[in-house]
Design a protein around this motif. Structure first.
Motif: not given
Length: 867
Positions: A152-154, A313-315, A441-447, A535-538
């Motif tokens: 998931a993403i924000y 599901p989002f950790s 890198t944050n929780s939504e895979r953003t560097i 790339g992909g977001h989900r």
């Protein structure tokens, strides 16, 4: 660096990864603002992030290398580390050494540490404090997805029609995301929030439903939902995953909740395709943590609620770069780049990329076992980087004892005033936030880039440079011949593409050819970023490509007993971070909850009153804390924050009471379920002292220190007679000046104030119990140039003649207390928005808004009762 420069960087606190604009105003100061262009926060910062400019001083910093407490040159220090590690390996083999690292490291530092340990020391004995934070999420992801992927993403937070917040007090621990959630719900009132947590926390404010489940019963709850909702019940994988699913009555009994509330959650989830489950430490920090994660994932996969806008599901990651550490393999059971030892050919890819023929042959010791191996003498040399294990590890006293007997303890650390540093033979000064440069890198895979905007303090160096310096001295210079973080990042990015061809979703090989200028200017970028293709977001749309994992429900490993009848649950508070080495410098952040405390339900508070000191005991340790009695606490449990250290309150440390039982899959310790007992702490006297001089934390049997800005405040209690304590403390305040005293031995009251040339130097109040005057007015007097006659006369009363007392703030950004908010309600302000206009409370970071709403609701109820 020009004081007119505005530097785009990233917050060093939680895994939200907020963008920060830092404007240096001097060598030790900077203005701080949120970056409105950063996709994680769009300009918003929490109370901790907003106060970053107040944490940049050199107070408590480690500024020079030391060997056995003696200042040495960098060459001497690095030579000694290399000599000791080489000698230990030669005599006892590579598995006799270890590194213990941290989610506070930048990705480039993490990569260097992992390469050095697994590639060249030849051992996989490198683990991270992320083991205490995210390891169960990693294990659950790998079992379900084949790889540590957060699907998931924000944006999904704003698109979801139903959000389940599980084991997460996001209002305090991930406040910027929580405010995004509340803002989205304000725009879409039909969206629902359900909080699943044994405690009623600030995150429950505004939720349609709170399920106060029994600690450790998450698997039973999600298995129940899966059993009722799986869309393909004849699928063998579904049958296997749901075979232990309880019915409604049994699930409600196991979870300790009302069947009607559980039925309501079931109905809402069933009718809501766009359902998102946010989970964090309350799920991960468990002896069944991996199964809890997979039970959540199973529900989303089996119902197709994954990989779609607003669903999955989002950790929520705990540390700023726990994700980056996972990417480079800085956990004992992982290789770099999401490669695995047990997948054919992948270890060979790493070995060739690093030119490391001595690559470790398999996984090493995870955190709990690593420190046990130190205690047993199996590990004889350990290098600890950017973490404080004698505070944060479970059974922390045993960790302290293990390090105390270890032959070689090396610590790379920004702070000298840190509990674990005292045990080090070799201390290496590292750069702090604001001084170092790299990526996170944050929780939504953003560097995102973390950039330096201050000069290095003293002789501090980047962690990757320190590691490379030792590697060179051990004969591996060619493999560590980096000139900048950009060199390391390119090497890391290239590894993620080797042998990939879409086999691994973590792929940032498209960034492997960045020039130095492109790296320096890198904008926030969410992976994957493959060198070819898009790339992909989900991921795992509708559950495709994901596996269901059977998760039979089991009770927590350590059950309560007659001797230890309560469950200890540790966690975080709003304005502090980890072991307070940074946030503890901010007087503003220390005001909200200034002492270590324990929260009990009234039914469990037998023999103690609100504000008393209590002793918490387990088979492995004990602590003394201020009790808060709160009906929102689940009966049978006690909540204690994990932040306090010996630097602030020697008896306020809590993790020595936490059992070291671990999840069998993830190795993550059980930090949410330790059996304890509570008894009154029978002090002979209680008191407080405020002094312009820092006096240390050995003033009394129980002492808690906090900075107030112009002075230091000490909360005190002792076992000796109060007159002896009074004389002892006055002797510690051995200043020339005019003492003003008030002594009433019959009542046990002792008060003194020290004034010189009209300037207040210290105040000391002692009484028979904790019912002492409020401290805030007295602390405020220390910012005065000179006291007025009225203020001097009022000193020993502890309050001004007009009775107008300041109060501890609810909103630390603007210093607004509960009394001001209540007065505004009584004057006619009826909403959070109006309160914000009239007092500014809640209008900056928003972290205090749940508390403000609760105060408004309580004030309205009192007004209604009054007619």
């Amino acid at each position: 660096m020009s004081t007119e420069t505005v530097v785009k960087t990233t917050c060093p606190y939680c895994g939200v990864g907020c963008g920060v604009l830092a404007s240096p105003t001097g060598p030790l100061s900077a203005g701080i603002a949120g970056d409105k262009e950063h996709p994680a926060n769009f300009g918003r910062l929490c109370s901790k992030g907003s106060a970053l400019g107040e944490t940049l001083s050199l107070d408590g910093r480690l500024l020079h290398p030391e060997i056995n407490g003696v200042r040495v040159s960098w060459d001497e220090a690095l030579d000694e580390v290399a000599r000791r590690f080489s000698k230990t390996i030669a005599e006892h083999g590579p598995d006799s050494v270890a590194l213990y690292v941290s989610g506070q490291l930048l990705t480039e530092d993490y990569y260097a540490a992992n390469k050095f340990t697994k590639g060249f020391l030849g051992t996989a004995n490198i683990d991270s404090n992320s083991r205490l934070c995210m390891a169960s999420a990693v294990a659950g992801h790998k079992r379900a997805f084949g790889e540590d992927i957060v699907p998931a993403i924000y944006e999904d937070i704003e698109l979801a029609d139903l959000v389940l917040l599980v084991g997460s007090n996001a209002a305090w621990c991930h406040p910027v995301l929580y405010q995004r959630l509340l803002a989205a719900r304000a725009q879409r009132p039909e969206a629902k929030l359900v909080v699943i947590d044994p405690r009623r926390t600030s995150s429950c404010e505004g939720a349609e439903l709170h399920l106060p489940i029994r600690p450790g019963s998450d698997v039973a709850l999600f298995n129940f939902l899966l059993g009722q909702l799986a869309s393909n019940p004849d699928d063998p994988a579904v049958i296997a995953a749901r075979k232990d699913a309880p019915d409604l009555a049994i699930a409600a009994e196991l979870c300790g909740v009302e069947p009607a509330d559980l039925a309501k959650l079931l109905a809402w989830f069933a009718e809501t395709p766009r359902a998102l489950t946010l989970f964090s430490q309350g799920v991960n920090q468990s002896s069944a943590g991996a199964d809890k994660v997979n039970a959540i994932i199973n529900l989303h996969v089996a119902t197709g609620r994954i990989g779609l806008p607003g669903a999955g599901p989002f950790s929520l990651t705990g540390q700023p770069n726990a994700m980056g550490g996972r990417e480079v393999g800085a956990l004992a059971n992982m290789l770099a780049g999401h490669l695995e030892w047990d997948r054919p050919g992948e270890a060979e890819l790493v070995r060739a990329h690093w030119n490391a023929p001595n690559l470790a042959k398999g996984p090493g010791h995870k955190a709990v076992d690593l420190f046990r191996a130190i205690e047993s003498g199996q590990i004889r040399a350990v290098w600890i980087i950017a973490t404080n294990p004698v505070v944060s590890m479970p059974e922390a006293d045993a960790v302290l004892a293990a390090l105390a007997k270890c032959e070689t303890v090396v610590i790379s650390e920004a702070m000298r005033a840190q509990d674990s540093v005292n045990l080090a033979h070799i201390r290496l000064p590292a750069l702090a936030w604001g001084e170092k440069s790299g990526t996170v890198t944050n929780s939504e895979r953003t560097i995102s880039r973390q950039r330096a905007f201050l000069p290095a303090a003293g002789e501090a160096r980047a962690d990757w440079q320190i590691i490379a310096g030792v590697a060179v001295r051990m004969g591996w210079g060619a493999a560590f011949a980096w000139n900048s973080p950009a060199d390391i990042f390119r090497e890391h990015a290239a590894l993620t593409g080797l042998g990939n061809n879409g086999r691994r979703l973590f792929d940032i090989s498209g960034l492997a050819t960045l020039t130095d200028a492109e790296y320096n200017g890198l904008e926030p970028t969410r992976w994957p970023v493959p060198s070819s293709g898009e790339g992909g977001h989900r991921f795992f749309t509708g559950g495709l490509g994901a596996k269901l994992v059977p998760t039979p429900y089991r009770l927590p490993v350590n059950a309560t007993s007659e001797a230890y009848p309560l469950v200890l649950n540790t966690g975080r508070i709003r304005d502090q971070w980890h072991t307070m080495t940074r946030t503890g410098k901010s007087a503003r952040l220390m005001q909200h909850l200034p002492e270590p405390f324990a929260t009990l339900h009234p039914d469990d508070a037998q023999g103690v009153a609100n504000g008393d000191l209590i002793r918490i005991e387990s088979p492995t340790g004990n602590s003394v804390l201020r009790v808060q009695i709160d009906s929102d606490q689940r009966p049978g449990s006690v909540f204690v924050p994990m932040h306090w250290t010996r630097q602030f309150c020697p008896q306020g440390r809590i993790n020595q009471n936490v059992n070291a039982e671990v999840d069998p899959v993830s190795g993550q310790p059980e930090l949410k379920h330790s059996p304890v007992r509570v008894t009154p702490y029978l002090a002979s006297w209680h008191g407080f002292l405020v002094s312009r001089t820092e006096l240390g934390v050995d003033l009394a049997d129980w002492c808690a220190m906090l900075p107030t800005g112009a002075a230091w405040r000490y909360e005190l209690a002792g076992l000796e007679p109060p007159d002896e304590a009074f004389d002892h403390l006055l002797a510690r305040l051995d200043h020339p000046g005019a003492w003003i005293t008030l002594i009433d031995r019959a009542s046990g009251l002792y008060r003194a104030a020290l004034v010189r040339d009209g300037i207040l130097l210290a105040v000391l109040f002692i009484g028979p119990d904790h019912a002492l005057p409020a401290r805030e007015w007295l602390a405020d007097l220390f910012v005065r140039d000179r006291l007025t006659l009225a203020e001097r006369r009022a000193l020993l009363a502890g309050k001004p003649a007009d009775g107008a007392m300041p109060e501890a703030p609810v909103c630390v950004c603007f210093g607004v207390g509960a009394g001001q908010i209540q007065a505004a309600v009584e004057a006619g302000s009826c909403s959070l928005e109006v309160i914000g206009i009239e007092t500014k409370a809640g209008t900056n970071c928003g972290s205090c808004r749940p508390e403000i709403r609760a105060i408004i609701a309580n004030a309205k109820a009192l007004l209604s009762e009054a007619g």
